[in-house]
Design a protein around this motif. Structure first.
Motif, PDB file in Angstrom:
ATOM      1  N   ASN A   1       3.228  -8.548  10.471  1.00  0.00           N
ATOM      2  CA  ASN A   1       3.121  -7.594   9.287  1.00  0.00           C
ATOM      3  C   ASN A   1       3.089  -6.140   9.796  1.00  0.00           C
ATOM      4  OD1 ASN A   1       3.382  -7.417   6.609  1.00  0.00           O
ATOM      5  ND2 ASN A   1       1.244  -7.492   6.280  1.00  0.00           N
ATOM      6  N   TRP A   2       3.630  -5.840  10.686  1.00  0.00           N
ATOM      7  CA  TRP A   2       3.438  -4.503  11.214  1.00  0.00           C
ATOM      8  C   TRP A   2       4.483  -3.597  10.560  1.00  0.00           C
ATOM      9  CZ3 TRP A   2       8.209  -3.347  14.588  1.00  0.00           C
ATOM     10  CH2 TRP A   2       8.230  -1.870  15.133  1.00  0.00           C
ATOM     11  N   LYS A   3       3.937  -2.427  10.234  1.00  0.00           N
ATOM     12  CA  LYS A   3       4.596  -1.313   9.287  1.00  0.00           C
ATOM     13  C   LYS A   3       5.531  -0.365  10.519  1.00  0.00           C
ATOM     14  CE  LYS A   3       2.187   0.463   6.071  1.00  0.00           C
ATOM     15  NZ  LYS A   3       1.167   1.513   5.465  1.00  0.00           N
ATOM     16  N   LEU A   4       6.843  -0.546  10.093  1.00  0.00           N
ATOM     17  CA  LEU A   4       7.738   0.085  10.928  1.00  0.00           C
ATOM     18  C   LEU A   4       8.007   1.655  10.381  1.00  0.00           C
ATOM     19  CD1 LEU A   4       9.960   0.353  13.304  1.00  0.00           C
ATOM     20  CD2 LEU A   4      11.732  -0.648  11.404  1.00  0.00           C
ATOM     21  N   VAL A   5       8.229   1.609   9.060  1.00  0.00           N
ATOM     22  CA  VAL A   5       8.278   3.121   8.411  1.00  0.00           C
ATOM     23  C   VAL A   5       7.647   3.164   7.149  1.00  0.00           C
ATOM     24  CG1 VAL A   5      10.293   4.487   7.622  1.00  0.00           C
ATOM     25  CG2 VAL A   5      10.896   3.102   9.384  1.00  0.00           C
ATOM     26  N   GLU A   6       7.265   4.313   6.814  1.00  0.00           N
ATOM     27  CA  GLU A   6       6.560   4.674   5.500  1.00  0.00           C
ATOM     28  C   GLU A   6       6.961   5.971   5.113  1.00  0.00           C
ATOM     29  OE1 GLU A   6       2.265   4.643   5.238  1.00  0.00           O
ATOM     30  OE2 GLU A   6       2.402   4.148   2.823  1.00  0.00           O
ATOM     31  N   VAL A   7       7.767   5.917   3.859  1.00  0.00           N
ATOM     32  CA  VAL A   7       8.114   7.382   3.453  1.00  0.00           C
ATOM     33  C   VAL A   7       7.506   7.610   2.005  1.00  0.00           C
ATOM     34  CG1 VAL A   7       9.976   8.783   2.689  1.00  0.00           C
ATOM     35  CG2 VAL A   7      10.432   7.254   4.910  1.00  0.00           C
ATOM     36  N   ASN A   8       6.889   8.637   2.011  1.00  0.00           N
ATOM     37  CA  ASN A   8       6.261   9.091   0.608  1.00  0.00           C
ATOM     38  C   ASN A   8       6.938  10.451   0.270  1.00  0.00           C
ATOM     39  OD1 ASN A   8       4.039   7.010  -0.243  1.00  0.00           O
ATOM     40  ND2 ASN A   8       3.410   7.552   1.687  1.00  0.00           N
ATOM     41  N   SER A   9       7.612  10.625  -0.842  1.00  0.00           N
ATOM     42  CA  SER A   9       8.139  11.910  -1.181  1.00  0.00           C
ATOM     43  C   SER A   9       7.519  12.642  -1.996  1.00  0.00           C
ATOM     44  CB  SER A   9       9.565  11.599  -1.838  1.00  0.00           C
ATOM     45  OG  SER A   9       9.653  11.134  -3.005  1.00  0.00           O
ATOM     46  N   ALA A  10       7.818  13.676  -2.108  1.00  0.00           N
ATOM     47  CA  ALA A  10       7.027  14.460  -3.065  1.00  0.00           C
ATOM     48  C   ALA A  10       7.194  14.329  -4.388  1.00  0.00           C
ATOM     49  CB  ALA A  10       7.260  16.015  -3.046  1.00  0.00           C
ATOM     50  N   ASP A  11       8.131  13.627  -4.941  1.00  0.00           N
ATOM     51  CA  ASP A  11       8.378  13.248  -6.276  1.00  0.00           C
ATOM     52  C   ASP A  11       7.980  11.740  -6.641  1.00  0.00           C
ATOM     53  OD1 ASP A  11      10.612  12.344  -4.766  1.00  0.00           O
ATOM     54  OD2 ASP A  11      12.014  13.371  -6.009  1.00  0.00           O
ATOM     55  N   GLY A  12       7.043  11.248  -5.675  1.00  0.00           N
ATOM     56  CA  GLY A  12       6.453  10.186  -5.941  1.00  0.00           C
ATOM     57  C   GLY A  12       7.084   8.799  -5.655  1.00  0.00           C
ATOM     58  N   GLU A  13       8.230   8.887  -5.006  1.00  0.00           N
ATOM     59  CA  GLU A  13       9.067   7.764  -4.237  1.00  0.00           C
ATOM     60  C   GLU A  13       8.316   7.195  -2.832  1.00  0.00           C
ATOM     61  OE1 GLU A  13      12.776   9.262  -3.822  1.00  0.00           O
ATOM     62  OE2 GLU A  13      13.431   9.083  -5.894  1.00  0.00           O
ATOM     63  N   HIS A  14       8.131   5.882  -2.973  1.00  0.00           N
ATOM     64  CA  HIS A  14       7.439   5.274  -1.832  1.00  0.00           C
ATOM     65  C   HIS A  14       8.343   4.217  -1.111  1.00  0.00           C
ATOM     66  CE1 HIS A  14       4.492   3.613   0.614  1.00  0.00           C
ATOM     67  NE2 HIS A  14       4.579   2.539   0.318  1.00  0.00           N
ATOM     68  N   ILE A  15       8.706   4.401   0.012  1.00  0.00           N
ATOM     69  CA  ILE A  15       9.511   3.514   0.563  1.00  0.00           C
ATOM     70  C   ILE A  15       8.624   2.844   1.926  1.00  0.00           C
ATOM     71  CG2 ILE A  15      11.709   2.910   1.994  1.00  0.00           C
ATOM     72  CD1 ILE A  15      12.808   5.392   0.333  1.00  0.00           C
ATOM     73  N   GLU A  16       8.704   1.597   2.197  1.00  0.00           N
ATOM     74  CA  GLU A  16       7.923   0.942   3.207  1.00  0.00           C
ATOM     75  C   GLU A  16       8.694  -0.251   3.819  1.00  0.00           C
ATOM     76  OE1 GLU A  16       3.768   0.355   2.232  1.00  0.00           O
ATOM     77  OE2 GLU A  16       3.949  -1.552   3.255  1.00  0.00           O
ATOM     78  N   ILE A  17       8.937  -0.213   4.888  1.00  0.00           N
ATOM     79  CA  ILE A  17       9.462  -1.368   5.706  1.00  0.00           C
ATOM     80  C   ILE A  17       8.372  -2.033   6.691  1.00  0.00           C
ATOM     81  CG2 ILE A  17      11.525  -2.306   7.110  1.00  0.00           C
ATOM     82  CD1 ILE A  17      12.914   0.258   6.260  1.00  0.00           C
ATOM     83  N   ARG A  18       8.369  -3.267   6.397  1.00  0.00           N
ATOM     84  CA  ARG A  18       7.168  -4.334   7.348  1.00  0.00           C
ATOM     85  C   ARG A  18       8.109  -4.982   8.029  1.00  0.00           C
ATOM     86  NH1 ARG A  18       1.563  -3.795   6.634  1.00  0.00           N
ATOM     87  NH2 ARG A  18       0.938  -2.389   5.089  1.00  0.00           N
ATOM     88  N   LEU A  19       7.809  -5.404   9.271  1.00  0.00           N
ATOM     89  CA  LEU A  19       8.449  -6.606   9.836  1.00  0.00           C
ATOM     90  C   LEU A  19       7.566  -7.981  10.098  1.00  0.00           C
ATOM     91  CD1 LEU A  19      10.454  -4.979  12.789  1.00  0.00           C
ATOM     92  CD2 LEU A  19      11.201  -5.701  10.744  1.00  0.00           C
TER      93      LEU A  19
END
Lengths: 165, 84
Positions: free
Chosen positions: B66-84
């Motif tokens: 469940n390791w988190k590779l990438v997490e992106v939080n944009s200023a307009d509230g978008e959230h992207i997360e990739i876990r392996l």
């Protein structure tokens, strides 16, 4: 979204190569209690925090905030030395317009990538990362350097931080 | 592998076995997919190299589930997360 307390406990426990049962035994609680902490269903009792932090090899502050006292680069002590295969290079990019990018790369993966000639990560499109020699960073890590190895403030105000833990 | 994409009106969660992405077949296909972009940066990926990267990634993942590779939080509230 930052790493939760449960995730932090779970990561630190694994780094110490402890099972949930081992940790529970040392704290005189049940393994189910530890499982609930790690799944963020409950939190450890406040009176357990100093002992829990000691077992996990961090301070209570570090355990709760997730921010380690790594303003300066430090050398890993032999007794706290992690398996190099477990080290993670965190690339943190905070832009002035509020975008936040977090990339957690395993050091062994970077080593493999360097051997393949891939050395220019640019998460978040940050130009600051373009000129950073990742190979040098990995070399420093191999020699025991830990903490905030790189901190760059771009003229536009974007902040890039490379941390190894 | 878990991919989460969240914004004001969408909340997408995609969960699929990591072995679908990290496998030998993917390693063979990777050069064809990525080389066009990599060549722009003066790099080239061979299948053998992709196999090595995938092996390293799989070995790490075995130790850190469940390791988190990438997490992106944009200023307009978008959230992207990739876990392996």
């Amino acid at each position: 979204m930052d790493i939760t307390l449960g995730e932090r406990i779970s990561t630190l426990r694994r780094q110490k190569e402890l099972t949930q049962e081992n940790l529970a035994k040392e704290l005189n609680v049940s393994a189910q209690a530890v499982s609930k902490w790690e799944n963020d269903q409950t939190c450890p009792d406040i009176s357990l925090l100093p002992e829990l932090a000691r077992i996990l090899g961090v301070t209570v502050d570090e355990l709760l905030s997730g921010k380690t006292d790594m303003r300066e680069v430090r050398m890993a002590k032999p007794d706290e030395e992690k398996n190099p295969d477990d080290l993670i290079l965190r690339i943190i990019v905070d832009s002035t317009d509020g975008d936040k990018v977090r990339v957690n790369l395993p050091v062994p993966l970077i080593q493999a990538a360097i051997e393949l000639g891939i050395t220019h990560p640019k998460p978040g499109g940050s130009e600051a990362l373009k000129n950073i020699d990742i190979g040098r960073i990995v070399e420093l890590v191999r020699r025991g350097a830990r903490g905030n190895l790189v901190e760059v403030e771009e003229p536009g105000g974007d902040r890039v931080l490379i941390t190894v833990e | 592998m878990k991919i989460k994409v969240k914004d004001a009106d969408k909340n997408i969660k995609i969960i699929f076995p990591t072995c679908l992405v990290l496998n030998r077949l993917a390693a063979l296909a990777a050069p064809k997919i990525f080389n066009k972009k990599l060549k722009q940066h003066g790099m080239e990926l061979t299948s053998a190299q992709a196999v090595k990267l995938i092996k390293t990634l799989k070995r790490f993942r075995r130790r850190h589930k469940n390791w988190k590779l990438v997490e992106v939080n944009s200023a307009d509230g978008e959230h992207i997360e990739i876990r392996l």
